[in-house]
Design a protein around this motif. Structure first.
Motif, PDB file in Angstrom:
ATOM      1  N   MET A   1      78.994  -8.399  49.325  1.00 38.77           N
ATOM      2  CA  MET A   1      78.424  -9.744  49.360  1.00 38.77           C
ATOM      3  C   MET A   1      79.382 -10.737  48.702  1.00 38.77           C
ATOM      4  O   MET A   1      79.650 -11.812  49.234  1.00 38.77           O
ATOM      5  CB  MET A   1      77.075  -9.727  48.642  1.00 38.77           C
ATOM      6  CG  MET A   1      76.387 -11.068  48.523  1.00 38.77           C
ATOM      7  SD  MET A   1      74.774 -10.910  47.705  1.00 38.77           S
ATOM      8  CE  MET A   1      75.280 -10.520  46.017  1.00 38.77           C
ATOM      9  N   TRP A   2      79.901 -10.360  47.542  1.00 39.26           N
ATOM     10  CA  TRP A   2      80.863 -11.224  46.849  1.00 39.26           C
ATOM     11  C   TRP A   2      82.183 -11.308  47.608  1.00 39.26           C
ATOM     12  O   TRP A   2      82.780 -12.390  47.733  1.00 39.26           O
ATOM     13  CB  TRP A   2      81.107 -10.703  45.430  1.00 39.26           C
ATOM     14  CG  TRP A   2      80.071 -11.150  44.459  1.00 39.26           C
ATOM     15  CD1 TRP A   2      78.972 -10.447  44.036  1.00 39.26           C
ATOM     16  CD2 TRP A   2      80.006 -12.409  43.793  1.00 39.26           C
ATOM     17  NE1 TRP A   2      78.239 -11.189  43.153  1.00 39.26           N
ATOM     18  CE2 TRP A   2      78.854 -12.401  42.977  1.00 39.26           C
ATOM     19  CE3 TRP A   2      80.818 -13.546  43.802  1.00 39.26           C
ATOM     20  CZ2 TRP A   2      78.486 -13.478  42.184  1.00 39.26           C
ATOM     21  CZ3 TRP A   2      80.458 -14.624  43.001  1.00 39.26           C
ATOM     22  CH2 TRP A   2      79.310 -14.589  42.211  1.00 39.26           C
ATOM     23  N   LYS A   3      82.637 -10.190  48.122  1.00 41.89           N
ATOM     24  CA  LYS A   3      83.913 -10.164  48.847  1.00 41.89           C
ATOM     25  C   LYS A   3      83.905 -11.137  50.025  1.00 41.89           C
ATOM     26  O   LYS A   3      84.832 -11.949  50.189  1.00 41.89           O
ATOM     27  CB  LYS A   3      84.180  -8.739  49.341  1.00 41.89           C
ATOM     28  CG  LYS A   3      85.428  -8.613  50.210  1.00 41.89           C
ATOM     29  CD  LYS A   3      85.578  -7.179  50.712  1.00 41.89           C
ATOM     30  CE  LYS A   3      86.781  -7.059  51.649  1.00 41.89           C
ATOM     31  NZ  LYS A   3      86.939  -5.671  52.160  1.00 41.89           N
TER      32      LYS A   3
ATOM     33  N   GLU B   1      85.473   1.878  44.665  1.00 44.88           N
ATOM     34  CA  GLU B   1      86.268   1.948  43.442  1.00 44.88           C
ATOM     35  C   GLU B   1      87.561   1.149  43.539  1.00 44.88           C
ATOM     36  O   GLU B   1      88.023   0.575  42.542  1.00 44.88           O
ATOM     37  CB  GLU B   1      86.561   3.408  43.094  1.00 44.88           C
ATOM     38  CG  GLU B   1      85.297   4.187  42.717  1.00 44.88           C
ATOM     39  CD  GLU B   1      85.591   5.619  42.301  1.00 44.88           C
ATOM     40  OE1 GLU B   1      86.780   5.928  42.053  1.00 44.88           O
ATOM     41  OE2 GLU B   1      84.648   6.418  42.223  1.00 44.88           O
ATOM     42  N   VAL B   2      88.150   1.083  44.712  1.00 47.74           N
ATOM     43  CA  VAL B   2      89.396   0.333  44.875  1.00 47.74           C
ATOM     44  C   VAL B   2      89.159  -1.150  44.587  1.00 47.74           C
ATOM     45  O   VAL B   2      89.905  -1.782  43.842  1.00 47.74           O
ATOM     46  CB  VAL B   2      89.971   0.514  46.298  1.00 47.74           C
ATOM     47  CG1 VAL B   2      91.179  -0.403  46.506  1.00 47.74           C
ATOM     48  CG2 VAL B   2      90.359   1.966  46.525  1.00 47.74           C
ATOM     49  N   ARG B   3      88.086  -1.691  45.164  1.00 44.53           N
ATOM     50  CA  ARG B   3      87.775  -3.093  44.907  1.00 44.53           C
ATOM     51  C   ARG B   3      87.348  -3.296  43.450  1.00 44.53           C
ATOM     52  O   ARG B   3      87.707  -4.290  42.819  1.00 44.53           O
ATOM     53  CB  ARG B   3      86.662  -3.573  45.844  1.00 44.53           C
ATOM     54  CG  ARG B   3      86.268  -5.020  45.544  1.00 44.53           C
ATOM     55  CD  ARG B   3      85.474  -5.683  46.643  1.00 44.53           C
ATOM     56  NE  ARG B   3      85.166  -7.069  46.270  1.00 44.53           N
ATOM     57  CZ  ARG B   3      86.011  -8.075  46.351  1.00 44.53           C
ATOM     58  NH1 ARG B   3      87.229  -7.864  46.802  1.00 44.53           N
ATOM     59  NH2 ARG B   3      85.660  -9.287  45.989  1.00 44.53           N
ATOM     60  N   ASP B   4      86.601  -2.351  42.910  1.00 45.72           N
ATOM     61  CA  ASP B   4      86.126  -2.465  41.537  1.00 45.72           C
ATOM     62  C   ASP B   4      87.305  -2.523  40.558  1.00 45.72           C
ATOM     63  O   ASP B   4      87.322  -3.341  39.639  1.00 45.72           O
ATOM     64  CB  ASP B   4      85.230  -1.269  41.213  1.00 45.72           C
ATOM     65  CG  ASP B   4      84.179  -1.593  40.154  1.00 45.72           C
ATOM     66  OD1 ASP B   4      83.697  -2.734  40.120  1.00 45.72           O
ATOM     67  OD2 ASP B   4      83.840  -0.709  39.360  1.00 45.72           O
ATOM     68  N   ILE B   5      88.292  -1.662  40.772  1.00 38.26           N
ATOM     69  CA  ILE B   5      89.480  -1.650  39.902  1.00 38.26           C
ATOM     70  C   ILE B   5      90.217  -2.981  39.984  1.00 38.26           C
ATOM     71  O   ILE B   5      90.681  -3.513  38.970  1.00 38.26           O
ATOM     72  CB  ILE B   5      90.411  -0.482  40.288  1.00 38.26           C
ATOM     73  CG1 ILE B   5      89.768   0.854  39.873  1.00 38.26           C
ATOM     74  CG2 ILE B   5      91.787  -0.636  39.642  1.00 38.26           C
ATOM     75  CD1 ILE B   5      90.499   2.076  40.382  1.00 38.26           C
ATOM     76  N   LYS B   6      90.308  -3.523  41.184  1.00 37.92           N
ATOM     77  CA  LYS B   6      90.987  -4.810  41.376  1.00 37.92           C
ATOM     78  C   LYS B   6      90.320  -5.907  40.538  1.00 37.92           C
ATOM     79  O   LYS B   6      90.995  -6.731  39.918  1.00 37.92           O
ATOM     80  CB  LYS B   6      90.965  -5.194  42.854  1.00 37.92           C
ATOM     81  CG  LYS B   6      91.651  -6.514  43.160  1.00 37.92           C
ATOM     82  CD  LYS B   6      91.564  -6.850  44.645  1.00 37.92           C
ATOM     83  CE  LYS B   6      92.174  -8.221  44.921  1.00 37.92           C
ATOM     84  NZ  LYS B   6      92.055  -8.589  46.368  1.00 37.92           N
ATOM     85  N   VAL B   7      88.983  -5.891  40.505  1.00 37.58           N
ATOM     86  CA  VAL B   7      88.255  -6.907  39.748  1.00 37.58           C
ATOM     87  C   VAL B   7      88.386  -6.651  38.248  1.00 37.58           C
ATOM     88  O   VAL B   7      88.689  -7.563  37.462  1.00 37.58           O
ATOM     89  CB  VAL B   7      86.771  -6.949  40.166  1.00 37.58           C
ATOM     90  CG1 VAL B   7      85.982  -7.900  39.268  1.00 37.58           C
ATOM     91  CG2 VAL B   7      86.640  -7.386  41.621  1.00 37.58           C
TER      92      VAL B   7
END
Length: 412
Positions: free
Chosen positions: A111-113, A163-169
């Motif tokens: 949703m945020w992406k 997890e890939v997006r989470d790490i980026k944030v």
């Protein structure tokens, strides 16, 4: 005086929101100027917000996160509505492929992406920006600040996410605050690369406030119920395990324990499912959903036992509040349970199943001396964490004190 931004969704009823209200109440406004960014200016806790904080004007684009897709379409907000539809469809597909029981976390990330291109930036630049509730994309991407801090309120070993997006944030933040040691350790097991950014800051509660609120608006119908009263305060969701609680009460009834009633204070997306389950198990008069209450403390105070049947938690604010009120407590053995309960001393930890919950309740129902000893211990012990914002201030001031981040974390 340093300029601080704190961001969260709203002030609806919930443990995270209660802890935010307490933190804002105790903040050092003599040394810090604090702006509060709420995506939506709504919630029963809004009147409790201290006037010492500067509540920023609501921005329509961010207010959409608390609106349904249907409402967005009616308001002709097609760009964000489309992003929400894409997020839901993709999350449903991922959930089915990976057999995820709760794909809502994926959906929130997506949703945020997808909405990010349509969200405006904050023009003001801050010394420190704090994101209080995950996902942390807003502070990570739309706020200019010399230092950024984000909170963890949940057990990261129990949720499925990208997890890939989470790490980026997460990589956009200088410090990460966990609400318990167990919460911190679960996060490090998933993301060891962030271990030097993590500190622990317990949820703040106010002893005087909880005690005072527990004596007002006492519900007569609840008080006059002479049965053994169990109370749970929780969101009606899969994570909180209310479905297991319903089945546990059914097991107790089948064993002949007719004088037990279970009251749940809270609301959420699983309400319809739970109402049907309660009806199917013929527990309409015994398992009672009280709905949303801005003040749950009189119910906790008047209970015989507080039960938290969660599947996972970071550190449940409601359990701490029940401890402050001196109640005997039973919680399930979610992975962070040991950070909140010393089994047998200030509460009991049971197996995470309907059978385990029923067995734990039965043990306490039959052993009133044990019930009393748990209550007596909680009345004598202080579970209040007032004054511990010094850890947060250390993070804010670390550069001016000439400390290195790793030295600071090692010190606290």
């Amino acid at each position: 005086m340093k300029n601080i931004l704190i961001a969260s969704y709203d002030l609806e009823i919930g443990g995270v929101e209660r802890s935010l209200i307490s933190m804002l109440e105790q903040f050092d406004y003599e040394n810090y100027s604090v702006d509060l960014k709420l995506y939506k200016h709504q919630g029963d806790f809004m009147p409790m917000l201290t006037n010492k904080v500067n509540l920023l004007k609501e921005v329509p684009e961010y207010a959409t996160f608390r609106k349904s897709i249907v409402t967005l379409l009616k308001e002709k907000n097609y760009s964000i509505a489309t992003s929400r539809i894409l997020a839901k469809l993709q999350a449903d597909i991922i959930g089915k492929i990976k057999r995820i029981s709760e794909p809502g976390y994926y959906q929130m990330q997506l949703m945020w992406k997808y909405a990010m291109p349509f969200l405006p930036e904050i023009e003001k630049e801050y010394d420190v920006a704090i994101s209080y509730l995950w996902p942390h994309d807003f502070v990570a991407e739309k706020v200019k600040a010399k230092k950024k801090i984000a909170w963890i309120h949940t057990d990261y070993s129990a949720i499925e996410i990208d997890e890939v997006r989470d790490i980026k944030v997460w990589s956009k933040f200088d410090y990460i605050v966990a609400v318990s040691d167990a919460c911190k350790n679960a996060f490090i097991r998933k993301y060891p690369e962030f271990k030097y950014e993590l500190i622990v800051l317990e949820n703040l509660v106010s002893y005087d406030f909880i005690q005072a609120m527990s004596t007002v608006d006492v519900p007569n119908q609840f008080i006059t119920d002479s049965r053994f009263k169990i109370v749970t305060v929780a969101r009606l969701s899969h994570a909180k395990g209310i479905d297991m609680a319903v089945r546990a009460l059914k097991l107790l009834k089948e064993k002949g324990y007719e004088e037990i009633a279970w009251y749940v204070v809270g609301y959420g997306g699983d309400e319809a499912k739970l109402i049907k389950l309660i009806a199917d198990l013929e527990l309409d008069k015994d398992f009672i959903l009280l709905g949303k209450k801005s003040n749950p403390y009189p119910y906790i105070q008047a209970s015989d036992l507080y039960v938290q049947p969660s599947r996972y938690e970071g550190k449940a604010v409601t359990v701490t509040e029940a401890q402050v009120l001196g109640k005997p407590i039973l919680i399930t053995n979610y992975s962070t349970s040991g950070s909140q309960i010393e089994n047998g001393k200030n509460g009991l930890i049971c197996e995470m199943s309907s059978f385990g919950i029923a067995k734990g309740i039965e043990n306490l129902y039959l052993n009133r001396q044990k019930l009393k000893s748990l209550s007596d211990y909680n009345r004598k012990y202080s579970f209040v964490y007032e004054g511990k914002l010094t850890k947060l201030y250390d993070c804010i001031e670390v550069e001016t004190e000439g400390l290195q981040k790793n030295e600071l974390i090692g010190a606290i």
